[in-house]
Design a protein around this motif. Sequence first.
Motif, PDB file in Angstrom:
ATOM      1  N   PRO A  19       0.792  -1.228   0.000  1.00  0.00           N
ATOM      2  CA  PRO A  19       0.000   0.000   0.000  1.00  0.00           C
ATOM      3  C   PRO A  19       0.827   1.283   0.000  1.00  0.00           C
ATOM      4  N   SER A  55      -4.284   2.766  -0.772  1.00  0.00           N
ATOM      5  CA  SER A  55      -5.270   1.888  -0.144  1.00  0.00           C
ATOM      6  C   SER A  55      -6.695   2.233  -0.539  1.00  0.00           C
ATOM      7  N   ASP A  76      -1.976  -6.301   1.144  1.00  0.00           N
ATOM      8  CA  ASP A  76      -2.234  -5.075   1.907  1.00  0.00           C
ATOM      9  C   ASP A  76      -2.730  -5.514   3.271  1.00  0.00           C
ATOM     10  N   GLN A 125      -3.101  -3.648   5.876  1.00  0.00           N
ATOM     11  CA  GLN A 125      -3.626  -2.535   6.667  1.00  0.00           C
ATOM     12  C   GLN A 125      -5.098  -2.228   6.413  1.00  0.00           C
ATOM     13  N   THR A 126      -5.565  -2.426   5.204  1.00  0.00           N
ATOM     14  CA  THR A 126      -6.887  -1.957   4.834  1.00  0.00           C
ATOM     15  C   THR A 126      -8.015  -2.836   5.371  1.00  0.00           C
ATOM     16  N   TYR A 163     -10.044  -4.813   2.090  1.00  0.00           N
ATOM     17  CA  TYR A 163      -9.278  -5.781   1.304  1.00  0.00           C
ATOM     18  C   TYR A 163     -10.131  -6.493   0.256  1.00  0.00           C
TER      19      TYR A 163
END
Length: 184
Positions: free
Chosen positions: A9, A14, A39, A41-42, A45
């Motif tokens: 990301p 993102s 990714d 963090q998101t 997703y």
Amino acid sequence: MKSYLITDPSFYGSSRDSLESSLNAVLSKTIPDFALFRDKQTSDYPILAQSFIRVCRSYGISKVLLHGDYTLAKGLGADGVHLTGTQFDEIAEAKKQGLYVVISTHTHDEALKAQELGADAITYSPIFFSPAKGEPKGLEDLKEIVDKIRVPIFALGGITACEQINAVSTTGAYGFASIRYFIP
């Protein structure tokens, strides 16, 4: 030698728009054989993964993979899943789903275990210096593991230039995987 694009990301963003824009910029310059949407963090997703799969398919990428979730990979029609080094016990179930399975490995023992459990391929890392990834394994160690197992090995870690790819190719590795090499 096969090429394996891995997203991050920090380079792809993102949001759907930033992911698609960045991915199109990358794929308009070079088309890898494999591509992984990664990714951690998101919360979006699944939505971003759908966009990733669609864009990759439009470029004809051979194997489109999702990170860590074989159920989602199967549900969204990805070709496979890239499991983390803590998911060895999920290889068999992902294979039962008909998915191509890559798993991250960092030691010879992990590489051998991945082979025994039926992984289709592994990443082995870090080969060269990569920020926050520990001491590089180097080409000699990579060659040693390539000679030891039958599972295709993607060299990973610090591969950012053609010189490193050429060096990896001398080891007999199946391919290389990278985040930064593909960034325009």
